[in-house]
Design an enzyme around this catalytic site. Structure first.
Site, PDB file in Angstrom:
ATOM      1  N   SER A  94       0.833  -1.209   0.000  1.00 42.96           N
ATOM      2  CA  SER A  94       0.000   0.000   0.000  1.00 42.96           C
ATOM      3  C   SER A  94       0.870   1.262   0.000  1.00 42.96           C
ATOM      4  CB  SER A  94      -0.889  -0.006   1.244  1.00 42.96           C
ATOM      5  OG  SER A  94      -1.533   1.246   1.381  1.00 42.96           O
ATOM      6  N   LEU A 140       0.330  10.247   5.311  1.00 42.65           N
ATOM      7  CA  LEU A 140      -1.032   9.949   4.858  1.00 42.65           C
ATOM      8  C   LEU A 140      -1.766  11.061   4.115  1.00 42.65           C
ATOM      9  CD1 LEU A 140      -2.442   8.241   8.036  1.00 42.65           C
ATOM     10  CD2 LEU A 140      -2.710   7.360   5.757  1.00 42.65           C
ATOM     11  N   ASN A 187      -5.117  -0.405   8.108  1.00 44.56           N
ATOM     12  CA  ASN A 187      -3.764   0.047   8.456  1.00 44.56           C
ATOM     13  C   ASN A 187      -3.751   0.465   9.920  1.00 44.56           C
ATOM     14  OD1 ASN A 187      -1.208   0.983   8.591  1.00 44.56           O
ATOM     15  ND2 ASN A 187      -1.411   2.541   6.994  1.00 44.56           N
ATOM     16  N   CYS A 206       0.685   2.640  10.782  1.00 45.54           N
ATOM     17  CA  CYS A 206       1.460   3.735  10.186  1.00 45.54           C
ATOM     18  C   CYS A 206       2.382   4.358  11.229  1.00 45.54           C
ATOM     19  CB  CYS A 206       0.557   4.812   9.607  1.00 45.54           C
ATOM     20  SG  CYS A 206       1.529   6.218   9.002  1.00 45.54           S
ATOM     21  N   ASN A 218       4.876  -3.407   8.018  1.00 47.25           N
ATOM     22  CA  ASN A 218       4.916  -1.994   7.690  1.00 47.25           C
ATOM     23  C   ASN A 218       6.348  -1.518   7.990  1.00 47.25           C
ATOM     24  OD1 ASN A 218       4.230   0.753   7.163  1.00 47.25           O
ATOM     25  ND2 ASN A 218       2.149   0.401   7.902  1.00 47.25           N
ATOM     26  N   THR A 270       9.212  -0.696  -1.956  1.00 45.16           N
ATOM     27  CA  THR A 270      10.284   0.247  -2.262  1.00 45.16           C
ATOM     28  C   THR A 270      10.932  -0.030  -3.619  1.00 45.16           C
ATOM     29  OG1 THR A 270      10.620   0.497   0.102  1.00 45.16           O
ATOM     30  CG2 THR A 270      12.430   1.210  -1.306  1.00 45.16           C
TER      31      THR A 270
HETATM   32  O1  RRO Z   1       1.834   7.807   4.750  1.00 44.96           O
HETATM   33  C1  RRO Z   1       2.806   7.392   5.398  1.00 44.96           C
HETATM   34  O2  RRO Z   1       3.657   8.139   5.883  1.00 44.96           O
HETATM   35  C2  RRO Z   1       3.016   5.952   5.676  1.00 44.96           C
HETATM   36  C3  RRO Z   1       2.001   5.071   5.993  1.00 44.96           C
HETATM   37 BR1  RRO Z   1       0.210   5.539   6.004  1.00 44.96          BR
HETATM   38  C4  RRO Z   1       2.335   3.728   6.339  1.00 44.96           C
HETATM   39  O3  RRO Z   1       1.497   2.882   6.675  1.00 44.96           O
HETATM   40  N1  RRO Z   1       3.635   3.378   6.344  1.00 44.96           N
HETATM   41  C5  RRO Z   1       4.614   4.244   6.008  1.00 44.96           C
HETATM   42  O4  RRO Z   1       5.783   3.875   6.016  1.00 44.96           O
HETATM   43  N2  RRO Z   1       4.291   5.522   5.675  1.00 44.96           N
END
Ligand code: RRO
Length: 307
Positions: free
Chosen positions: A17, A73, A127, A130, A191, A266
């Site tokens: 995601s 986000l 999620n 994060c 994550n 990545t």
């Molecule tokens: O948007 C982000 O900074 C972010 C999210 Br939602 C996540 O679940 N994992 C991440 O590494 N960055």
């Protein structure tokens, strides 16, 4: 074809995601993207109830073996997603998994209700992991919080619910077990790992606008393998394994550690078609190379001695 929570997939490689913007990719590559879509399912970036701007810049720091993100986000919120993103994502030639997050269980319930009976949506990913949002609970760090979230959410959809686990807690396997016991259909992990980078010219100041961020890429691959193995020992539900996958061999390792699907994140920043390459490499490796397993080995040719 493989089956994941009742969803038919062409191969076991999906995106992580937030790491592949399918709408922007379609603008860049046109309909060729649909003809050769690199993933067997598409997992959307996290949607929240209200729109969010995200964290102040800088949002990325490159590491020797990956990167740190502090994106925070940014998204159009539920209404914006339903109006603008969902119709475009529904045109993708693969099942759509919508990733949602809220700072309280009631927010997540509203999001799940909104997507819970949409034909365009094959499954939901919660999620709870994060690392980059300071407000709200990190519901996925504690088995009790995760159980309570699932109790709240589960009655509101019949679609498969995947819980995205954080590596930044005492026991991801205990959280996975709580998720399974309270109705999750699958878990996904890992994550990003919380990390930081110092500003190169301002001593004592962090580089990232958000202060800390999430580490991803090859640097976290060994952590992902260990955590997938640990979670597999605790749960029977399917696992989406991810963390630093760059090749079919890396994907095979996660599957062998207990994952049912593998997500690529990545690596798609370097090569947007990495998912297709990794799926093809995985197919060539097959279930097992036979090396060091005790399976009969083909005779090795003798190396000719000179003279
Ligand atoms: O948007 C982000 O900074 C972010 C999210 Br939602 C996540 O679940 N994992 C991440 O590494 N960055």
């Amino acid at each position: 074809m493989i089956s994941f929570c009742g969803i038919e997939l062409r191969h076991p490689i999906v995106n992580a995601s937030g790491t592949f913007d399918a709408i922007a990719a379609r603008r860049a590559f046109g309909d060729a993207l649909l003809a050769e879509f690199p993933f067997a399912a598409f997992v959307s970036k996290t949607v929240t109830l209200a729109p969010r701007q995200g964290n102040p810049p800088p949002r990325l720091w490159e590491l020797g073996a990956g990167m740190i993100n502090s994106i925070g986000l940014p998204n159009k919120g539920l209404e914006g997603y339903l109006a603008h993103d969902l119709p475009q994502l529904a045109e993708l030639p693969v099942p759509l998994i919508v990733n949602v997050m809220g700072s309280a269980a009631e927010d997540v319930v509203r999001l799940v209700e909104a997507f819970g009976d949409r034909d365009e949506v094959a499954a939901l990913e919660l999620n709870v992991s994060c690392p980059n949002v300071k407000t709200g609970l990190l519901m996925g760090a504690d088995p009790g919080e995760t159980a309570a979230l699932l109790d709240a959410v589960r009655p509101h959809t019949r679609k498969p619910v995947i819980v995205k686990l954080t590596p930044n807690c005492a026991s991801p396997a205990a959280v996975a077990a709580a998720a399974e016991q309270h109705g999750a259909d699958a878990v996904s992990l890992i994550n990003t790992l919380r990390g930081m980078a110092m500003h190169p010219r301002r001593p004592g100041e962090p580089w990232l606008g958000g202060g800390t961020g999430g580490v991803s890429g090859p640097a976290v691959r060994a952590v992902a393998l260990a955590q997938v193995r640990e979670v597999r020992e605790r749960v029977r539900i399917p696992i989406v394994g991810m963390g630093g996958v760059q090749s079919g061999r890396h994907a095979r390792d996660l599957l062998d550690a207990g994952a049912d699907l593998v997500a690529v994140g990545t690596e798609t920043f370097r090569d947007p078609l990495a998912g297709a390459r990794i799926a093809a490499e995985l197919l060539r490796i097959g279930a097992n190379s036979g090396m060091f397993t005790g399976a009969p080995q083909p005779a090795r040719p003798r190396i000719a001695q000179g003279g």
